[in-house]
Structures are given as C-alpha cells and as structure tokens.
Design an enzyme around this catalytic site. Structure first.
Site, PDB file in Angstrom:
ATOM      1  N   THR A 101       0.864  -1.185   0.000  1.00 29.06           N
ATOM      2  CA  THR A 101       0.000   0.000   0.000  1.00 29.06           C
ATOM      3  C   THR A 101       0.899   1.233   0.000  1.00 29.06           C
ATOM      4  O   THR A 101       2.043   1.168   0.437  1.00 29.06           O
ATOM      5  CB  THR A 101      -0.930   0.006   1.223  1.00 29.06           C
ATOM      6  OG1 THR A 101      -0.147   0.007   2.409  1.00 29.06           O
ATOM      7  CG2 THR A 101      -1.831  -1.217   1.206  1.00 29.06           C
ATOM      8  N   THR A 152       1.583   4.297   1.564  1.00 23.68           N
ATOM      9  CA  THR A 152       2.449   4.819   2.641  1.00 23.68           C
ATOM     10  C   THR A 152       3.476   3.788   3.059  1.00 23.68           C
ATOM     11  O   THR A 152       4.652   4.075   3.236  1.00 23.68           O
ATOM     12  CB  THR A 152       1.614   5.188   3.884  1.00 23.68           C
ATOM     13  OG1 THR A 152       0.550   6.025   3.465  1.00 23.68           O
ATOM     14  CG2 THR A 152       2.458   5.900   4.918  1.00 23.68           C
ATOM     15  N   CYS A 153       3.027   2.550   3.240  1.00 25.03           N
ATOM     16  CA  CYS A 153       3.907   1.493   3.733  1.00 25.03           C
ATOM     17  C   CYS A 153       5.063   1.259   2.788  1.00 25.03           C
ATOM     18  O   CYS A 153       6.213   1.085   3.198  1.00 25.03           O
ATOM     19  CB  CYS A 153       3.124   0.186   3.907  1.00 25.03           C
ATOM     20  SG  CYS A 153       1.635   0.393   4.878  1.00 25.03           S
ATOM     21  N   THR A 154       4.753   1.242   1.501  1.00 22.02           N
ATOM     22  CA  THR A 154       5.797   0.948   0.532  1.00 22.02           C
ATOM     23  C   THR A 154       6.704   2.135   0.306  1.00 22.02           C
ATOM     24  O   THR A 154       7.904   2.000   0.184  1.00 22.02           O
ATOM     25  CB  THR A 154       5.165   0.529  -0.811  1.00 22.02           C
ATOM     26  OG1 THR A 154       4.227  -0.499  -0.561  1.00 22.02           O
ATOM     27  CG2 THR A 154       6.204   0.046  -1.781  1.00 22.02           C
TER      28      THR A 154
END
Lengths: 170, 104
Positions: free
Chosen positions: A57, A59-61
């Site tokens: 996703t 933000t996470c990536t």
C-alpha cells in the site's frame, strides 16, 4: 488490554512467515509458511516489530518500510537482533513484499499476524473498509528480552512508528 | 521407482533403513517440483542401490514440520536414521552428485 513500555511482552505469540532462501528467490524452490514462535526465537533478544496495515500500500511501501531496510545495519549496531515487519497479509504476500524491498537477511523477517490476532489482543488492530477488513495498525514496538521498551502507534502518516523514532529510542 | 510416504511412521521406517534413502519433499502446486520430477524418477531407475521416497508436504505436514521443510523441493539423503545431505531447490546436478557420492 493495551501494551505500554515496561510491560512484559505477551507470551505465546506466534506469527507465520516464509523463510528467505536464495533458492526461493531465484524460483528454484517454492517457500512454505512456517510458524515464527516469538518466545522461542526472541526471548533473549532485542527485536523491533514494525506493523503496517498493508504490504504494497502507498504509505507502507513508499515511506515506512524502505527506511528500515536502508538503516538495518545501523539498527543492528545499536543492539537490534532482528526486525519483524508485520501485517495481516498472508505469508505469500509478505514474502513477495520482502523480495520487492530487496531484503535477503534472515534476521529481517516479513511475517503475518494471522487475522491480526496478536495486534487485536493488544489494542493495535484497525478495521478498514471492505477490501482490507481487520488489519494490524501502523505501529512499532521494541522488545528486549521479553520486555516492551518502546511502543508507538501512528493514526496516520509515519511518525512514532518510523525508523528515526525507533533509532532514537534504542 | 519412488515410493509414497503417507504417514510419519512410514517416514521413520524409511529413514532408518540401512541403505542410502533419498526423500523428495514436494508440493503439488509447486512449479520447480514438477520440473525436476522426471529427473528424480530417472535417478531412481539409475541408482538402484538407493531407496527413493516422496513426501507431499501438504498431505503429510507433520513430517514436513518435523524435519523443518522451508521450501520445496527439498531433497534429503538419510542412512540408518542419520541425515547425510540436504539440497533445497530443483537442482538436478547437485542431487545426482549427492546420491552418487553417498553410494560411493
């Protein structure tokens, strides 16, 4: 039950993960999910658990995990024995996420919190709209020899659960 | 020929034989396992002094976790209950070399 710094880390926590091996990476073998028994593996170690709502996703990536990968050596120099990236995604997704992030170190583990059970038990799960369901929230925990040294949750964006905050707390 | 191991007892009996025993840990959904399967079959015909078995890690999962299978295919060579070699991945030449040198 919520967890705070100074508490003992709960016992009996088990995650699932696919161990990295070079053969799995170059498709000469297929990985299979195996249990990660937190008590057994880490009772006498310092571990950073970084939890994300979803692998791949935005933000996470883009913002959350890559800095941990980049600064893994620095984390290790400050006494961290292992980093566990946690999400409710299945172990196959987590394994692919690890490969995409270029991680080959066996102490940088991409694991699954099955049905976000552990996270839910310590008040760190989040219910997201239909495509996602119940997920693990964005948080970071430093556990040293079974005791929680640091625990921060971010409602949005990456702050207390980011690598800079974790490094400052080590 | 390659015999199927269906239970954990069959597995223990197999590895305790006083012969070189080759075990192929595979999964029906795993591409590399399918790729190497004909080669393993050929080795079982060629190396008649060794015993060949295969274990479906989903069907006989207690065996897979007892020996700590992390990826398929994993080949293990046993003799009289001792593991003498392990090869992870579809690597026919490494497997052939391992069997040949174990029998030498």
């Amino acid at each position: 039950m919520t967890l705070k710094a100074g508490d003992k880390f709960p016992e009996g926590v088990k995650f699932l993960y696919i161990a990295y091996t070079p053969e799995v990476a170059n498709i000469k073998a297929c990985g299979i999910p195996i249990p990660l028994d937190f008590d057994k593996e880490f009772h006498d170690k310092t571990v950073v658990i970084v939890s994300i709502p979803g692998a791949f996703t935005p933000t996470c990536t883009a913002n959350h995990i890559p800095p941990f990968v980049e600064q893994f050596e620095i984390l290790k120099s400050k006494g961290v024995d292992a980093v566990i990236v946690l999400s409710a995604n299945d172990p196959f997704v987590q394994s692919a996420f690890g490969k995409v992030n270029g991680v080959t170190d066996e102490s940088f583990i991409f694991a699954t919190d099955p049905a976000a059970e552990f996270s839910k038990s310590v008040g760190l799960s989040v219910d997201l709209p239909a495509a996602f369901g119940t997920r693990t929230a964005r948080y970071a925990i430093i556990v040293s020899k079974g005791v929680v040294k640091y625990i921060e949750k971010d409602a949005s964006g990456v702050a207390g659960s980011g690598v800079d905050a974790v490094l400052a707390a080590l | 020929m390659i015999k199927d191991v269906k239970t954990i007892d069959e597995f223990h009996t197999a590895i305790n034989e006083d012969k070189i025993v080759v075990i192929d840990f595979y999964a029906t959904w795993c591409g590399p396992c399918k790729v190497i399967a004909p080669k393993v079959h050929a080795f079982s015909e060629e190396f008649t002094n060794a015993e060949f078995y295969k274990v479906d890690v989903d069907e006989v999962s207690e065996v897979a976790s007892e020996v700590g299978i992390r990826a398929m295919p994993t080949f293990m060579l046993f003799k009289a209950g001792q593991k003498i070699k392990e090869i992870v991945g579809a690597n026919p030449s490494a497997l052939k070399t391992a069997i040949a040198s174990a029998l030498a």
